[in-house]
Design a protein around this motif. Structure first.
Motif, PDB file in Angstrom:
ATOM      1  N   ALA A  18       5.418  17.859  50.003  1.00 17.01           N
ATOM      2  CA  ALA A  18       6.709  18.045  49.257  1.00 17.01           C
ATOM      3  C   ALA A  18       7.533  16.787  50.047  1.00 17.01           C
ATOM      4  O   ALA A  18       8.609  16.371  49.058  1.00 17.01           O
ATOM      5  N   VAL A  19       7.407  16.458  51.089  1.00 20.88           N
ATOM      6  CA  VAL A  19       7.891  15.370  51.825  1.00 20.88           C
ATOM      7  C   VAL A  19       7.301  14.633  52.625  1.00 20.88           C
ATOM      8  O   VAL A  19       6.422  15.189  53.350  1.00 20.88           O
ATOM      9  N   GLY A  41      11.526  16.141  46.339  1.00 23.93           N
ATOM     10  CA  GLY A  41      11.519  16.535  47.926  1.00 23.93           C
ATOM     11  C   GLY A  41      13.086  16.733  48.545  1.00 23.93           C
ATOM     12  O   GLY A  41      13.027  16.720  49.593  1.00 23.93           O
ATOM     13  N   THR A  44      13.624  19.999  49.872  1.00 25.42           N
ATOM     14  CA  THR A  44      13.127  20.350  50.997  1.00 25.42           C
ATOM     15  C   THR A  44      13.490  19.546  52.559  1.00 25.42           C
ATOM     16  O   THR A  44      13.443  20.001  53.465  1.00 25.42           O
ATOM     17  N   THR A  45      13.590  18.325  52.170  1.00 24.58           N
ATOM     18  CA  THR A  45      14.273  17.538  53.260  1.00 24.58           C
ATOM     19  C   THR A  45      15.507  18.186  53.886  1.00 24.58           C
ATOM     20  O   THR A  45      15.638  18.486  55.321  1.00 24.58           O
ATOM     21  N   SER A 210       8.029  12.566  46.812  1.00 18.29           N
ATOM     22  CA  SER A 210       8.238  13.155  48.325  1.00 18.29           C
ATOM     23  C   SER A 210       8.594  11.911  49.177  1.00 18.29           C
ATOM     24  O   SER A 210       8.620  12.056  50.497  1.00 18.29           O
TER      25      SER A 210
END
Ligand SMILES: Nc1ncnc2c1ncn2[C@@H]1O[C@H](COP(=O)(O)OP(=O)(O)OP(=O)(O)O)[C@@H](O)[C@H]1O
Ligand SMILES: [Mg+2]
Lengths: 355, 267
Positions: A18-19, A41, A44-45, A210
């Motif tokens: 995702a990252v 992403g 998520t980050t 990502s």
């Protein structure tokens, strides 16, 4: 100190990341935007920084302290969610008091801070309202007040404007930016809206699939995109096939429609490489508007579209098409379809990138 | 206050019919308990409080009533706590194990009560752990039977629960426990109350599983009513039924009031 360092931050969810390897340094007091398309992403980050997602690898430092292993409640980071997450069973004052009560502040101090923070966000008198009695914009101000009243080191905002209608979005954009400037709080702002990122940020990190693909000021991102992805994601650009003739001193000479043109050279560009020339419609000049030293080539006007403030031309160059936009001002020449013209641009305002 | 949704006339007619059919046994029991005659008959031979007084002055029935009340209260308490925790876990976990566990927890609802009672009884006796025909043994049975109801209602109230509320609380400085107690628990309280009411009612009226687990000479009310009817066909049992119905109705009304009071408070 509340500068942020992300060191090789990676999050994988089984199938793919995702990252991936996000490496960033964000300065104290900076307004930094993470800009990218859906699913790249960004959230998520942000959630790794807030402490809700455990990184697969990499580290997060704030003011030099490694906080990677700390739970969210011990990070001293405020976050505003896309849906604002106002506690529905508490009124506005209780929402704002939530973090203060946990810090065991005296009652009088809490009351004073609630009042101050509501004044700050322009919601004095809203103390006893509940979430469902607030508009989207008001909820967002409450969410901001609730976070800022605890005086966090860092402010994280995840697409805070995306649930608002267009008019309010414009207004809140400047309001949030002004508030951030006044408080000088280090801020990371997640958005997929380039206008928001360009208007509000000190710097922007553009994300794709990502990864961070480019970091720079709004001007650098807009005027000097480093990859075709950034080019296509930020604003509109003409992207045309060219053949690279020579590369020297950061400039390239390319062939397009029988003419040789100078432009800036992107990374890794070499003679004979397949490449794309990138130039924004507003930078294309036609006829007498051209200046000494501009790259020039012949073209034919295909169509002219009147759009009020601007006039838009579709131009045929060899078998490719280029779009030009001219300000509709006094003394600006107009061109009818079928006219043969010379078009061009300042070499420094165009760039040739590897295809 | 929300507007009542419009309900068409045929739907209303069906609903009223269903209500009548459901309430008919209640009416019959109440009338039978107010019978003036010697035997449990319907329609009653005149109305009197004779058997109500008989119930109130019978140590067996009053003892059974109290016993059932305490049993239901304790069982409700335990299954409400366990059921809430289980439901919160089940609705948040995405693992395959959680799906299997959910099915397992709901098993007592579909399993015939007789089978569950027998299974527990055999288990208690063969393992000889002192639970056979004891209060703890009976309580375990009642918890097993009631806690699926709590899981069901709490799970329903967790649907669409916005996890970012808890996250917001966390980043404002709340520990996981504080965030859960001050945010999540408060928001799913209506579901928990509903589950507790169900649990209480189910435990209070539980018969089949109880049959195998009762402590000798300490029969819960449904058992006491059954035993009494086997020896004399007196309306005392029906009078006891009136009090059982009254308690269940009362607990429903009280809890509904509590829940909606909280709603009103929020408005
Ligand atoms: N809990 C999770 N489990 C599995 N995959 C996830 C999880 N969270 C995010 N992902 C995946 O990681 C990728 C990045 O998600 P993320 O939410 O960070 O995107 P985003 O850039 O914020 O997108 P958007 O603009 O749509 O909010 C997506 O492909 C998403 O499907
Ligand atoms: Mg997102």
């Amino acid at each position: 100190m509340s500068d942020i360092r992300l060191v090789n931050l990676t999050k994988s969810y089984g199938e793919g990341n995702a990252v991936s390897d996000v490496d960033l340094a964000i300065e104290e007091g900076e307004f930094f935007s993470l800009l990218g398309p859906s699913g790249c992403g960004k959230s998520t980050t942000l959630r790794m920084i807030a402490g809700f997602v455990r990184p697969t690898s990499g580290r997060i430092l704030i003011g030099g302290d490694d906080i990677t292993a700390l739970p969210p409640e011990r990070r001293d980071i405020g976050i505003v969610f896309q849906n604002y997450a106002i506690f529905p069973h508490m009124n506005v004052a209780e929402n704002i008091a939530f973090g203060l009560k946990l810090r065991k502040l005296p009652k009088a101090e809490i009351a004073r801070r609630i009042e101050d923070s509501l004044r700050q966000v322009g919601l004095s008198g809203y103390e006893t309202r509940y979430q469902r009695q607030l508009s989207g914009g008001e909820q967002q101000r409450v969410a901001l007040a609730r976070v800022l009243v605890t005086e966090p080191r860092i402010l994280l905002l995840d697409e805070p404007l995306s649930a608002l209608d267009k008019g309010l979005r414009e207004e809140m954009k400047f309001w949030i930016k002004d508030l951030q400037k006044k408080l000088k709080i280090t801020t990371i702002y997640v958005t997929h809206d380039q206008d928001e990122a360009l208007t509000m940020s000190d710097r922007i990190g553009v994300m794709a699939k990502s990864r961070i693909v480019q970091v720079g000021t709004p001007q650098e991102i807009y005027e000097r995109p480093k990859t075709l992805f950034v080019t296509s994601f930020i604003g509109h650009s003409n992207v045309v096939d060219v053949a690279v003739r020579r590369v020297a001193d950061g400039m390239a000479v390319v062939a397009l429609g029988g003419s040789e043109l100078a432009s800036r050279a992107g990374a890794g560009l070499a003679e004979g490489a397949a490449a794309k020339l990138v130039v924004r419609p507003e930078n294309i000049l036609i006829g007498t508007a051209l200046r000494e030293g501009d790259a020039r080539l012949p073209a034919t006007v295909v169509s002219e579209t009147y759009q009020g403030a601007i006039v838009r031309y579709r131009l045929a160059v060899g078998d490719q098409e280029i779009v030009a936009e001219r300000q509709n001002q006094a003394h600006v020449e107009r061109f009818a379809p079928g006219t043969a013209v010379t078009i061009g641009w300042a070499p420094d305002w165009s760039e040739t990138l590897l295809a | 206050m929300r507007d009542e949704p419009a309900v068409s006339w045929p739907m209303r007619a069906v609903a009223i019919l269903a209500l009548v059919i459901l309430l008919l046994p209640v009416v019959i029991v109440v009338l039978a308990g107010l019978n003036a005659g010697e035997y449990l008959t319907f329609p009653p031979k005149g109305l009197s409080l004779r058997w109500v007084i008989a119930f109130l002055s019978s140590p067996t029935f009053m003892g059974a009533y109290l016993y059932s009340f305490v049993l239901a209260l304790v069982a409700t308490l335990i299954s409400t706590v366990l059921g809430t925790l289980a439901a919160v876990y089940l609705s948040r976990s995405r693992s395959r194990a959680a799906a299997i566990l959910r099915g397992f927890f709901m098993l007592p609802v579909v399993l015939p009560g007789v089978v569950l009672g027998l299974a527990l009884y055999v288990f208690y006796v063969t393992t000889d752990i002192g639970l056979a025909r004891s209060f703890p043994g009976l309580l375990i049975g009642h918890v097993l039977v009631t806690f699926p109801f709590v899981i069901a209602t709490v799970t329903a109230s967790m649907v669409g629960f916005d996890l970012s509320l808890e996250e917001a609380a966390r980043s404002l400085g709340a520990s996981p426990l504080t965030a859960f107690m001050k945010i999540t628990l408060r928001l799913i309280a209506p579901g928990i109350s509903a589950g507790a009411i169900f649990a209480f009612i189910v435990s209070f009226g539980q018969f089949e599983t109880t049959l195998f687990l009762t402590v000798p000479n300490h029969e819960p009310l449904p058992m006491a009513m059954y035993i009494s009817l086997r020896y004399k066909f007196e309306p005392t049992a029906a009078a006891a039924g009136i009090f059982a119905i009254a308690l269940v109705a009362l607990s429903t009304v009280v809890s509904a009031r509590l829940v909606s009071l909280r709603r009103v408070f929020r408005a």
